[in-house]
Design an enzyme around this catalytic site. Structure first.
Site, PDB file in Angstrom:
ATOM      1  N   LYS A   1       0.844  -1.202   0.000  1.00  0.00           N
ATOM      2  CA  LYS A   1       0.000   0.000   0.000  1.00  0.00           C
ATOM      3  C   LYS A   1       0.875   1.247   0.000  1.00  0.00           C
ATOM      4  CE  LYS A   1      -3.248   2.454   3.050  1.00  0.00           C
ATOM      5  NZ  LYS A   1      -3.902   2.423   4.383  1.00  0.00           N
TER       6      LYS A   1
ATOM      7  N   LYS B   1     -10.061  12.611   8.843  1.00  0.00           N
ATOM      8  CA  LYS B   1      -9.533  12.154  10.126  1.00  0.00           C
ATOM      9  C   LYS B   1      -9.473  13.305  11.125  1.00  0.00           C
ATOM     10  CE  LYS B   1      -6.413   8.675   8.092  1.00  0.00           C
ATOM     11  NZ  LYS B   1      -6.857   7.473   8.828  1.00  0.00           N
TER      12      LYS B   1
ATOM     13  N   GLU C   1      -9.679   3.605   2.431  1.00  0.00           N
ATOM     14  CA  GLU C   1      -9.256   3.710   1.045  1.00  0.00           C
ATOM     15  C   GLU C   1      -8.133   2.741   0.676  1.00  0.00           C
ATOM     16  OE1 GLU C   1      -5.938   4.843   2.895  1.00  0.00           O
ATOM     17  OE2 GLU C   1      -7.916   5.574   3.436  1.00  0.00           O
TER      18      GLU C   1
ATOM     19  N   ARG D   1      -7.817  -0.398   1.112  1.00  0.00           N
ATOM     20  CA  ARG D   1      -8.321  -1.633   0.492  1.00  0.00           C
ATOM     21  C   ARG D   1      -8.813  -1.374  -0.930  1.00  0.00           C
ATOM     22  NH1 ARG D   1     -12.329  -2.156   5.419  1.00  0.00           N
ATOM     23  NH2 ARG D   1     -10.517  -1.071   6.271  1.00  0.00           N
TER      24      ARG D   1
END
Length: 495
Positions: free
Chosen positions: A264, A276, A348, A350
């Site tokens: 990732k 966040k 995001e 995944r």
């Protein structure tokens, strides 16, 4: 740092500094007894004065000891003898190294404690020293450099039969340390420098002059043609174009199926529309540490010239709020053709990984490992000591677990039962991108598992191990040691 091993009598070794270990209650090694005898019993007399206790990492520096060629002798505490291990040895050297740096010692020699497995001692010693000497000062305008930086360490053995194995340990330990340093450097860079484009440039830099490494970078138009709707949906909120970085290391036999590492590469993650909290959001530059570990592992493969084929795939993007960003409730179509309802834009990782995993199918891999700072839930479950492991193949999971134990870069396996899959049910798409609060780490892996049915696959959630916070904030370089050990074992370079 450079590391090597040498077969020489410890009393005759000319070095600025000779380190010899001592356990608590003054239980010492054969090397210590040899040095003590050469010094006329001086070392034991000093121990009896009570200034040195042998606690792990404790040091006592002695100068110009008569009868010994070394300019300095450093007594290094190794803790209780019954608790001693290679990991303890590495920890002791990690704690002691700052004191050695203060002494402006350019090189040192280390007497190995009495132990049958000198290979493990050397590997952990290098890991400990490297952890202590690492500094990230690339973004500072003024850097205070030591007058005489520590540059070399030599491991001393009195048995020539062990020399070849110790030399192998030095080579392995150094390559892993160099790979971990690259991963740490990439992770520690701020998001305004380490963008997806920057990562792509670093891939080309890594391949420069390396005939065994081929780099291909897919641009957004290439991903559009492939139907990577999930990955591209994440980058829509950013002015930085996404990249799919593909690095093919061809060290094995032609036609041999590669191991694929999918990392990732979220170079900054603000959460998108599901933004966040502001506190510690700066640490979201570390959301690309999975990708950084792929870079570091491939660098180690190159240095060791491993006889194995490896493919590194790094989907790189930013995740920011914007008028064109993903919105909660949006539905995207993945490269596999499956549709996803985006219930939370902060899930995001995944989304970029699922398309990268589908892309990886074209390499017909022998095994695929994805590495991602994927879920805060993994930190709640395992803390900062072990990475989370989930897999669709028991043998692969066991192989990774053993590699983690050998490299002291451990994992803990969590279940991937079908029972959890229903948490991803969606009324409007094939699946949702989140499964609720319960078992968040597992449901994230369940999501990825829907894109891995054609190959043996394991998922490493490194959210708790990729970096540390607080005064010692910084990337750790994990799981480069685990991944490199896994590959070395696969191609029979190590036991």
């Amino acid at each position: 740092m450079k590391y090597n091993s040498k077969h020489v009598p410890v009393t005759d070794l000319k070095t600025p500094c000779l380190i010899v270990g001592v356990h608590e209650r003054h239980r010492a090694s054969t090397a210590f007894d040899t040095l003590d005898q050469a010094s006329g019993g001086l070392l034991r007399r000093i121990l009896r004065k009570g200034d040195f206790h042998g606690r792990t990492g404790e040091t006592l520096m002695l100068y110009q000891v008569e009868g010994i060629a070394a300019a300095r002798i450093v007594l290094l505490g190794l803790g209780r003898q019954k608790d001693f291990s290679a990991l303890t040895f590495g920890e002791a050297l990690r704690k002691a190294t700052p004191a050695l740096k203060q002494a402006n010692i350019g090189s040192l020699a280390i007497c190995l404690p009495d132990d049958e497995d000198g290979y493990a001692l050397v590997r952990e010693a290098i890991a400990g020293i490297e952890a202590a000497v690492y500094r990230f000062d690339e973004c500072k305008s003024e850097v205070e450099k030591p007058r005489k930086p520590l540059r070399q360490a030599t491991f001393v053995t009195d048995d020539r039969r062990h020399l070849k194995r110790l030399q192998k340990a030095c080579a392995h330990g150094q390559a892993i340390a160099n790979g971990a340093r690259l991963a740490r450097d990439l992770g520690n860079l701020p998001g305004n420098i380490c963008t997806p484009t920057y990562l792509a440039e670093q891939a080309h830099k890594l391949a420069r002059g390396q005939r065994k490494l081929k780099v291909t970078v897919l641009e957004e138009k290439d991903m559009e043609k492939l139907g990577m709707g999930a990955l591209l949906s994440v980058s829509r909120g950013s002015r930085q174009p996404a990249k799919l970085i593909v690095m093919e290391y061809r060290g094995g036999k032609r036609g041999s199926k590669p191991v694929a590492l999918v990392g990732k590469g979220l170079t900054f993650d603000a959460g998108g529309i599901s933004i966040k909290p502001a506190q510690a959001m700066d640490e979201m530059k570390y959301d690309m540490c999975g990708g950084a570990s792929v870079f570091g592992t491939l660098a180690a493969c190159l240095e060791l010239d491993l006889p194995i084929n490896v493919v590194g795939v790094v989907p790189a993007s930013e995740n920011l709020p914007d008028g064109n960003a993903n919105k909660p409730g949006d539905i995207v179509t993945t490269m596999s053709g499956q549709t996803v309802e985006v219930l939370n834009t902060d899930a995001e990782g995944r989304l970029i990984l699922c398309d990268a995993l589908t892309y990886t199918e074209r390499f017909e891999p022998a095994a695929v490992i994805d590495i991602a700072t994927l879920t805060g839930a993994c930190i709640i479950a395992l803390g900062h000591h072990a990475s989370g492991l989930m897999a669709n193949d028991d043998r692969l999971a066991e192989e990774i677990t053993r590699a983690g134990e050998a490299a002291n870069d451990r994992v803990w396996r969590l279940p991937l039962w079908d029972d959890y899959q229903k948490q991803l049910d969606s009324n409007f798409a094939d699946m949702a991108n989140i499964g609720g609060r319960a078992a968040g780490t597992i449901t994230a892996a369940c999501f990825l598992s829907r894109f891995t049915k054609s190959f043996k696959w394991a998922h490493l959630d490194i959210a708790g191990t990729a970096w540390v916070s607080g005064n010692d904030k910084g990337a750790t370089g994990r799981p480069v040691p685990l991944l490199t050990q896994f590959l070395m074992k696969r191609c029979k370079v190590t036991d």
